[in-house]
Design an enzyme around this catalytic site. Structure first.
Site, PDB file in Angstrom:
ATOM      1  N   LYS A 208      10.841  76.935  16.377  1.00 45.40           N
ATOM      2  CA  LYS A 208      12.153  76.294  16.304  1.00 45.40           C
ATOM      3  C   LYS A 208      13.098  77.260  15.600  1.00 45.40           C
ATOM      4  CE  LYS A 208      14.652  72.325  14.558  1.00 45.40           C
ATOM      5  NZ  LYS A 208      14.547  70.986  13.990  1.00 45.40           N
ATOM      6  N   ARG A 218      23.595  67.028  15.262  1.00 47.19           N
ATOM      7  CA  ARG A 218      23.847  66.695  13.857  1.00 47.19           C
ATOM      8  C   ARG A 218      24.987  65.679  13.739  1.00 47.19           C
ATOM      9  NH1 ARG A 218      22.765  72.837  11.528  1.00 47.19           N
ATOM     10  NH2 ARG A 218      20.571  72.882  12.144  1.00 47.19           N
ATOM     11  N   LYS A 232      20.012  76.230   7.698  1.00 54.26           N
ATOM     12  CA  LYS A 232      18.573  76.000   7.769  1.00 54.26           C
ATOM     13  C   LYS A 232      17.814  77.312   7.981  1.00 54.26           C
ATOM     14  CE  LYS A 232      18.915  71.168   9.220  1.00 54.26           C
ATOM     15  NZ  LYS A 232      18.354  70.102  10.090  1.00 54.26           N
ATOM     16  N   GLU A 248       3.773  81.837  14.747  1.00 51.47           N
ATOM     17  CA  GLU A 248       3.999  80.413  14.437  1.00 51.47           C
ATOM     18  C   GLU A 248       3.121  79.523  15.320  1.00 51.47           C
ATOM     19  OE1 GLU A 248       5.486  78.693  12.269  1.00 51.47           O
ATOM     20  OE2 GLU A 248       7.122  79.825  11.385  1.00 51.47           O
ATOM     21  N   LYS A 263      12.345  75.819  20.905  1.00 47.83           N
ATOM     22  CA  LYS A 263      13.635  75.135  20.783  1.00 47.83           C
ATOM     23  C   LYS A 263      14.651  76.056  20.133  1.00 47.83           C
ATOM     24  CE  LYS A 263      15.472  71.210  18.354  1.00 47.83           C
ATOM     25  NZ  LYS A 263      15.241  70.405  17.200  1.00 47.83           N
ATOM     26  N   SER A 289      21.044  69.609  22.219  1.00 50.80           N
ATOM     27  CA  SER A 289      22.351  68.959  22.333  1.00 50.80           C
ATOM     28  C   SER A 289      23.459  69.931  22.747  1.00 50.80           C
ATOM     29  CB  SER A 289      22.703  68.288  21.001  1.00 50.80           C
ATOM     30  OG  SER A 289      22.659  69.221  19.933  1.00 50.80           O
ATOM     31  N   TYR A 328      18.577  65.640  27.604  1.00 54.34           N
ATOM     32  CA  TYR A 328      19.490  64.494  27.576  1.00 54.34           C
ATOM     33  C   TYR A 328      19.967  64.120  28.969  1.00 54.34           C
ATOM     34  CZ  TYR A 328      19.490  65.565  22.614  1.00 54.34           C
ATOM     35  OH  TYR A 328      19.084  65.802  21.325  1.00 54.34           O
TER      36      TYR A 328
HETATM   37  C1  PBG Z   1      15.904  68.065  12.982  1.00 51.69           C
HETATM   38  C2  PBG Z   1      16.089  68.166  14.422  1.00 51.69           C
HETATM   39  C3  PBG Z   1      17.162  68.818  15.026  1.00 51.69           C
HETATM   40  C4  PBG Z   1      17.027  68.650  16.396  1.00 51.69           C
HETATM   41  C5  PBG Z   1      15.861  67.917  16.618  1.00 51.69           C
HETATM   42  N1  PBG Z   1      15.278  67.627  15.378  1.00 51.69           N
HETATM   43  C6  PBG Z   1      18.349  69.489  14.429  1.00 51.69           C
HETATM   44  C7  PBG Z   1      18.215  70.429  13.334  1.00 51.69           C
HETATM   45  O1  PBG Z   1      17.195  71.092  13.151  1.00 51.69           O
HETATM   46  O2  PBG Z   1      19.189  70.517  12.598  1.00 51.69           O
HETATM   47  C8  PBG Z   1      18.000  69.189  17.382  1.00 51.69           C
HETATM   48  C9  PBG Z   1      18.031  68.578  18.703  1.00 51.69           C
HETATM   49  C10 PBG Z   1      19.265  68.856  19.475  1.00 51.69           C
HETATM   50  O3  PBG Z   1      20.138  69.645  19.082  1.00 51.69           O
HETATM   51  O4  PBG Z   1      19.377  68.243  20.543  1.00 51.69           O
HETATM   52  N2  PBG Z   1      14.737  67.794  12.441  1.00 51.69           N
END
Ligand code: PBG
Length: 343
Positions: A208, A218, A232, A248, A263, A289, A328
């Site tokens: 990730k 968010r 992050k 990982e 991701k 997203s 989505y």
């Molecule tokens: C957080 C989490 C995130 C997403 C899924 N789980 C966002 C982040 O790490 O800030 C993102 C999913 C998306 O953007 O559609 N645990």
């Protein structure tokens, strides 16, 4: 391709004309190497408190935060269309957020209730839940922080374990740790097994990345404003790295992950291919997203044709080697696949 498979004559023009296999729809369909199916798709769902509530998310046109009753209806519909699983994300009211994110393991919490009620109403669909603290913390991080704002690894794992157990007790099928703490998969596996939940599967968000493409998400769960100047980057991966993704994934598999995830999706399909080739385990990717919103915004402006852009993007995930995609667009995609006669 083996070198001696073809004589020189058949490897070159004019004997070979690759366009012959493209010149009609039937032949394109016949020789297509990868296809998109409803069983490749997982639908993310944002849930919230209340009854009969459907709240628009401005940065994700067409996506809503649903109260559990409406989420049940939506899940029924998705299941009837052949979607194998949904993944739940809670929009937690500010009054329940704390620095330590304790609400994440409340057995009567929003996600736990949603799991119970959806399971009861739609037993055949698989339910996945995110394991991470960001929907529950006042600061918006995926873990606990100290006074300097550093995200604490081992202390966070204890909370993630409690969160996973509370989800398992509610009846979850698959837990998906998305927090990127080191060692959390092993701790979650051990704790689940110790309590008789050896059937609960782990889909690890293994690679990730720290990405700008999570912005709209968010907004959706209401953690955006909380992150502040702290990014992050101290726990999510650096977008410049790919060998590290292999490390990982190797660690997560060794710790007991059943499935792994990369991701975001589209800008990271090279990682999907490397992971799949290296390990051959069920490999998922998340069309996040920001990817959704980009395609949606361009389509709404008339700059892209939504249906063909979305179908193309998802087919590319398959070509890269994914076994499934979190998207989505899931519901629309299945309707489009039916319309196109591909199903
Ligand atoms: C957080 C989490 C995130 C997403 C899924 N789980 C966002 C982040 O790490 O800030 C993102 C999913 C998306 O953007 O559609 N645990």
């Amino acid at each position: 391709m083996r070198k001696n498979m073809y004589s020189q004559r058949y490897c070159s023009f004019p004997a070979t004309r690759l366009r012959r296999l493209r010149n009609r729809d039937y032949i394109r369909r016949l020789v297509r190497e990868n296809n998109l199916l409803p069983s490749d798709l997982v639908a993310p769902m944002f849930i919230q408190e209340g009854k009969n509530v459907k709240e628009a998310i401005p940065s994700m046109p067409g996506v809503y935060r649903l109260s559990i009753d409406l989420a049940i209806q939506e899940t029924k519909l998705l299941s009837s269309k052949g979607v194998p699983a949904v993944i739940l994300f809670p929009s937690v009211p500010v009054r329940l957020k704390t620095a330590s994110g304790n609400e994440s393991y409340n057995s009567a919490g929003l996600v736990q209730n949603a799991i119970k009620r959806i399971k009861e109403a739609v037993p055949k669909i698989g339910i996945i839940s995110d394991v991470a603290l960001d929907p529950y913390t006042t600061h918006g991080h995926d873990g606990l922080i100290n006074d300097d704002g550093d995200v604490l690894n081992d202390e966070t794992i204890d909370v993630l374990v409690r969160q996973s157990i509370s989800q398992a007790e509610a009846g979850i099928d698959i837990v998906a740790p998305s927090d990127m703490m080191d060692g959390r998969v092993g701790a979650i596996r051990t704790a689940l097994d110790a309590r008789g939940f050896e059937g609960v599967k782990i889909l690890a968000y293994s690679a990730k990345y720290s990405s700008s493409f999570y912005g709209p998400f968010r907004d959706a769960i209401g953690s955006a404003k909380n992150i502040g100047p702290l990014s992050k980057k101290t726990y999510q991966m650096d977008p410049g790295n790919s060998r590290e993704a292999i490390r990982e994934v190797a660690l997560d598999i060794a710790e007991g992950a059943d499935m792994v995830m990369v991701k975001p999706g589209m800008p990271y399909l090279d990682i999907v291919t490397r992971v799949k080739e290296e390990f051959g385990v069920p490999t998922f990717a998340y069309q996040v997203s920001g990817e959704y919103s980009m395609i949606k915004a361009a389509s709404q402006n008339g700059w892209l044709d939504e249906k063909s852009a979305v179908l193309e993007s998802l087919l590319c995930f398959k070509r890269a080697g994914t076994d499934g995609v979190l998207s989505y667009f899931t519901k629309n995609v299945i309707d489009w696949l039916h319309e196109s006669g591909d199903l």
